[in-house]
Design an enzyme around this catalytic site. Structure first.
Site: not given
Ligand code: CAA
Length: 263
Positions: A69, A113, A116, A136
């Site tokens: 998400a 998400g 999911e 999460e």
């Molecule tokens: N939401 C918004 N932006 C996101 C994102 C997310 N879930 N995942 C990645 N991005 C964005 C980053 O903020 C970044 O943006 P900027 O360039 O503007 O800073 C861009 O995508 C690239 O990401 P990274 O620089 O972090 O890339 P990385 O290769 O270093 O890491 C990653 C990759 C491990 C996937 C890392 O981005 C990450 O941990 N993302 C979040 C994963 C996460 O926690 N997902 C769960 C979300 S909660 C959810 O989904 C609730 C539900 O149950 C429905």
């Protein structure tokens, strides 16, 4: 074309009978924002209603199926807002109610998400080094789009607990070994080829049988065994009212190889 109406997804028909939706927010690793989900739902609904489409492929990029998400979009959400608009419910209503069989093709990240969403498809394919997870808890929340339920049904309680409570990721190879993914492919190209080939096989079979088969398998996740078996039998009976049942069985009896389905 359909694709031109959208900013966050690409819609195409890679082979006859197959509709493909590709998530396309590369700068955010396909983070699932509300605009993206609205477009995805709209495209899926249109493909489902298109009689020329008999299988649907949902894909991301090589680097990310979807990283979850959109955290930036939801970080300021209050309980009252989340509850009153039933946040995230919108996500699953369209995709899990499609009649057309769906295949998710996962390469790279399928987190939160994203994992999911992939689990909402009828068939999940991935690359061996795809990264799945429900991280999460690291954000102070829990899976909110079916993760705790679908992952648990797919891989069992203990493994699912471990994954959800630790937030640790698992590979596509593990996803296949545990039965979450139907198949893991060595690389992105093979994944997309394998997914398109399977979609094409599905699209080549009689459409009513495909839709009915999908429906009854999905009912197995909702019903008791005896209710499910009865449900299956009733749908089986119903197919004797279809043209393709006559076409298929006549062809077998007459040793006809090249069956012309009516769809
Ligand atoms: N939401 C918004 N932006 C996101 C994102 C997310 N879930 N995942 C990645 N991005 C964005 C980053 O903020 C970044 O943006 P900027 O360039 O503007 O800073 C861009 O995508 C690239 O990401 P990274 O620089 O972090 O890339 P990385 O290769 O270093 O890491 C990653 C990759 C491990 C996937 C890392 O981005 C990450 O941990 N993302 C979040 C994963 C996460 O926690 N997902 C769960 C979300 S909660 C959810 O989904 C609730 C539900 O149950 C429905």
């Amino acid at each position: 074309t359909l694709s031109q109406q959208y900013d966050n997804i690409i819609v195409e028909t890679p082979v006859d009978g197959v509709g493909q939706v590709t998530l396309n927010r590369p700068k955010a690793l396909n983070a699932l924002s509300t605009p993206l989900f609205k477009e995805l739902n709209d495209a899926l609904q249109k493909l489902d209603e298109d009689p020329s489409i008999r299988a649907i492929l949902i894909a991301g990029s090589e680097r990310a199926f979807a990283a979850g998400a959109d955290i930036k979009e939801m970080k300021d959400l209050t309980f009252s807002q989340a509850y009153s608009k039933n946040f995230i419910q919108l996500w699953s209503t369209t995709i899990t109610n499609l009649n057309t069989p769906t295949i998710a093709a996962v390469s790279g990240y399928a987190l939160g998400g994203g994992c999911e969403l992939a689990m909402m498809a009828d068939i999940l394919y991935c690359t061996a080094n795809a990264t799945f997870g429900q991280p999460e808890v690291k954000l102070g929340v829990i899976p909110g789009a079916g993760g705790s339920q679908r992952l648990t049904r797919a891989i069992g309680k203990s493994k699912s607990m471990e994954i959800i409570l630790t937030g640790k990721t698992f590979s596509g190879e593990e996803a296949e070994k545990w039965g979450l993914a139907a198949r893991a492919f060595p690389n992105f190209e093979e994944l997309m080829k394998g997914a398109t080939d399977t979609a094409s096989v599905i699209a080549g079979y009689p459409m009513l049988a495909m839709k009915a088969a999908k429906e009854v398998v999905n009912q197995s996740q909702e019903l008791s065994l005896s209710e499910g078996i009865k449900y299956e039998r009733r749908v089986f009976h119903a197919l004797f009212g279809s043209k393709d049942q006559k076409v298929g069985m006549e062809a077998f009896a007459n040793k006809v190889k090249d069956v012309k389905w009516t769809h």
